[in-house]
Design an enzyme around this catalytic site. Sequence first.
Site, PDB file in Angstrom:
ATOM      1  N   LYS A   1       0.803  -1.226   0.000  1.00 48.20           N
ATOM      2  CA  LYS A   1       0.000   0.000   0.000  1.00 48.20           C
ATOM      3  C   LYS A   1       0.841   1.284   0.000  1.00 48.20           C
ATOM      4  O   LYS A   1       0.389   2.309  -0.501  1.00 48.20           O
ATOM      5  CB  LYS A   1      -0.942   0.024   1.211  1.00 48.20           C
ATOM      6  CG  LYS A   1      -2.134  -0.909   1.072  1.00 48.20           C
ATOM      7  CD  LYS A   1      -3.097  -0.706   2.240  1.00 48.20           C
ATOM      8  CE  LYS A   1      -4.297  -1.611   2.130  1.00 48.20           C
ATOM      9  NZ  LYS A   1      -5.309  -1.328   3.165  1.00 48.20           N
TER      10      LYS A   1
ATOM     11  N   ASP B   1     -10.278   3.166   1.893  1.00 45.72           N
ATOM     12  CA  ASP B   1     -10.520   2.523   3.203  1.00 45.72           C
ATOM     13  C   ASP B   1     -11.300   3.431   4.160  1.00 45.72           C
ATOM     14  O   ASP B   1     -12.301   3.021   4.737  1.00 45.72           O
ATOM     15  CB  ASP B   1      -9.191   2.140   3.874  1.00 45.72           C
ATOM     16  CG  ASP B   1      -8.615   0.849   3.310  1.00 45.72           C
ATOM     17  OD1 ASP B   1      -9.377   0.039   2.762  1.00 45.72           O
ATOM     18  OD2 ASP B   1      -7.387   0.665   3.435  1.00 45.72           O
TER      19      ASP B   1
HETATM   20  P1  NAP Z   1      -1.289  -2.388  11.475  1.00 46.64           P
HETATM   21  O1  NAP Z   1      -0.893  -1.280  10.580  1.00 46.64           O
HETATM   22  O2  NAP Z   1      -0.342  -3.500  11.736  1.00 46.64           O
HETATM   23  O3  NAP Z   1      -1.709  -1.725  12.910  1.00 46.64           O
HETATM   24  C1  NAP Z   1      -2.048  -2.514  13.995  1.00 46.64           C
HETATM   25  C2  NAP Z   1      -2.502  -1.643  15.164  1.00 46.64           C
HETATM   26  O4  NAP Z   1      -2.914  -2.516  16.234  1.00 46.64           O
HETATM   27  C3  NAP Z   1      -1.417  -0.731  15.721  1.00 46.64           C
HETATM   28  O5  NAP Z   1      -2.012   0.433  16.228  1.00 46.64           O
HETATM   29  C4  NAP Z   1      -0.853  -1.594  16.862  1.00 46.64           C
HETATM   30  O6  NAP Z   1      -0.240  -0.838  17.896  1.00 46.64           O
HETATM   31  C5  NAP Z   1      -2.117  -2.213  17.397  1.00 46.64           C
HETATM   32  N1  NAP Z   1      -1.873  -3.474  18.110  1.00 46.64           N
HETATM   33  C6  NAP Z   1      -1.637  -4.704  17.574  1.00 46.64           C
HETATM   34  N2  NAP Z   1      -1.466  -5.619  18.539  1.00 46.64           N
HETATM   35  C7  NAP Z   1      -1.607  -4.947  19.723  1.00 46.64           C
HETATM   36  C8  NAP Z   1      -1.559  -5.347  21.090  1.00 46.64           C
HETATM   37  N3  NAP Z   1      -1.331  -6.615  21.443  1.00 46.64           N
HETATM   38  N4  NAP Z   1      -1.759  -4.402  22.044  1.00 46.64           N
HETATM   39  C9  NAP Z   1      -2.011  -3.116  21.705  1.00 46.64           C
HETATM   40  N5  NAP Z   1      -2.072  -2.679  20.416  1.00 46.64           N
HETATM   41  C10 NAP Z   1      -1.876  -3.592  19.441  1.00 46.64           C
HETATM   42  O7  NAP Z   1      -2.631  -3.097  10.965  1.00 46.64           O
HETATM   43  P2  NAP Z   1      -3.837  -2.439  10.112  1.00 46.64           P
HETATM   44  O8  NAP Z   1      -3.608  -2.708   8.673  1.00 46.64           O
HETATM   45  O9  NAP Z   1      -4.037  -1.054  10.575  1.00 46.64           O
HETATM   46  O10 NAP Z   1      -5.067  -3.387  10.557  1.00 46.64           O
HETATM   47  C11 NAP Z   1      -5.603  -3.311  11.870  1.00 46.64           C
HETATM   48  C12 NAP Z   1      -6.894  -4.096  11.972  1.00 46.64           C
HETATM   49  O11 NAP Z   1      -7.881  -3.543  11.099  1.00 46.64           O
HETATM   50  C13 NAP Z   1      -6.774  -5.571  11.588  1.00 46.64           C
HETATM   51  O12 NAP Z   1      -7.563  -6.323  12.461  1.00 46.64           O
HETATM   52  C14 NAP Z   1      -7.370  -5.616  10.189  1.00 46.64           C
HETATM   53  O13 NAP Z   1      -7.944  -6.882   9.891  1.00 46.64           O
HETATM   54  C15 NAP Z   1      -8.452  -4.548  10.296  1.00 46.64           C
HETATM   55  N6  NAP Z   1      -8.807  -3.968   8.979  1.00 46.64           N
HETATM   56  C16 NAP Z   1     -10.092  -4.111   8.550  1.00 46.64           C
HETATM   57  C17 NAP Z   1     -10.446  -3.577   7.333  1.00 46.64           C
HETATM   58  C18 NAP Z   1     -11.870  -3.721   6.845  1.00 46.64           C
HETATM   59  O14 NAP Z   1     -12.117  -3.497   5.654  1.00 46.64           O
HETATM   60  N7  NAP Z   1     -12.817  -4.046   7.715  1.00 46.64           N
HETATM   61  C19 NAP Z   1      -9.508  -2.889   6.547  1.00 46.64           C
HETATM   62  C20 NAP Z   1      -8.199  -2.751   7.033  1.00 46.64           C
HETATM   63  C21 NAP Z   1      -7.853  -3.309   8.253  1.00 46.64           C
HETATM   64  P3  NAP Z   1       1.337  -0.434  17.791  1.00 46.64           P
HETATM   65  O15 NAP Z   1       1.399   0.743  16.886  1.00 46.64           O
HETATM   66  O16 NAP Z   1       1.716  -0.117  19.189  1.00 46.64           O
HETATM   67  O17 NAP Z   1       2.049  -1.635  17.242  1.00 46.64           O
END
Ligand code: NAP
Length: 295
Positions: free
Chosen positions: A71, A107
Site C-alpha cells: 500500500k 478505506d
Molecule cells: P497495522 O498497521 O499493523 O496496525 C495494527 C494496530 O494494532 C497498531 O495500532 C498496533 O499498535 C495495534 N496493536 C496490535 N497488537 C496490539 C496489542 N497486542 N496491544 C495493543 N495494540 C496492538 O494493521 P492495520 O492494517 O491497521 O489493521 C488493523 C486491523 O484492522 C486488523 O484487524 C485488520 O484486519 C483490520 N482492517 C479491517 C479492514 C476492513 O475493511 N474491515 C480494513 C483494514 C484493516 P502499535 O502501533 O503499538 O504496534
Amino acid sequence: MNLDSQTVMYGVFGDPVSHSKSPLMQNAAFRAAGINAAYAAFRVSPENLAAAVAGIRALGFGGVNVTIPHKVAVMDHLDDIDEDARRIGAVNTVVNRNGRLFGCNTDGIGYVRSLKEETGFAAQGRRVLVLGAGGAARGVAFALSREAPELVVIANRTEEKASLLAESVNRAGTGAHCRAVRLADLASLGERFDLIVNTTSIGMHPNVDEMPVDEDLLDRLVNESATVSDLIYNPPETRLLARAKARGATVHGGLGMFVWQGAVAFEHWTGVPAPVQVMREAVERELERQQKETN
Ligand code: NAP
C-alpha cells in the site's frame, strides 16, 4: 461469467493474497451491473511490484486494488495520487485512466459510508475515540475528521505513532481537533465518547477472547447512546462489540467497511453506482461457508 475479447481485467495485488474475498465480491458486482469485466487475485512479491504495476499499463487493466505489503510502496510507481491518499500515506486503489495510473485510498471513506449506512451515526459535533494508529487507523482518522467532529482522540500502544497521526490530521486542516494518548493512559483520561472505533487487531480470530480495552474501562469511556465500531470482521461480532451491545450501545462490525471500500473502488473504476447489497451478500455467503467448513 463469459470472458471474451472485450473483457476488462481488474485484480488485487498482495502477498499473501489467496485469502482475499475481493475477487468474489467484485465479480459479483460486475455481473450484477452487467459490466464485461473480471477480477482476480495476484500474488506479487515486493521485488516484482514495479513489473506488476507496469503490467497494468501494458495489459490495459481497468485498475487494481493494492493490499499488504504494497500500500505504501506502490505510490512510487503511479502517475497521480489523490491528496487524501498522500496524507494517509497509502494507496489501496489504482485506476487506469487511458494509461495514466491514478492512486487513491478508499478505506477511510468506505468506513465512514458504512458507519452512516448501518448505524446512522453522524460525527458532526461528536467526540470520537480511535483505538490504534496503524495503517487502517490513518484512513479512518482522516475520513472521520472530515465529518466535523468536536474531538478525535487517538489511543495507541506506541504513543509516538498516535502523536504522528494526530499531528498529520491537525496539519491537514479539516477543522477537527485531534489529540494523542498512550493506550495504557486511557483509564486516567476521565473523558467519555460518542463513537469508539477499534482499529487494532486485538480480538481478531483466533484471539477472540481479547479486547483492546477491558470491560470496566469500556463502560467508563462510552456516553449514553454511544456507537462502538470494530474494523475486525472475523469474527463478525468481536468481544468488544458484544460487551458494548450488552450495555446498550449501537454496534458496527468491520464487514461493512470491507464492502464499502470495494464499492467505492468499483465506482472509481466504472463510474456507475456499486451494487452494494450484492457485494455484501457475496462476502457473507463466503464467510458462512468458511465458518461451516471449520466447524
Ligand atoms: P497495522 O498497521 O499493523 O496496525 C495494527 C494496530 O494494532 C497498531 O495500532 C498496533 O499498535 C495495534 N496493536 C496490535 N497488537 C496490539 C496489542 N497486542 N496491544 C495493543 N495494540 C496492538 O494493521 P492495520 O492494517 O491497521 O489493521 C488493523 C486491523 O484492522 C486488523 O484487524 C485488520 O484486519 C483490520 N482492517 C479491517 C479492514 C476492513 O475493511 N474491515 C480494513 C483494514 C484493516 P502499535 O502501533 O503499538 O504496534
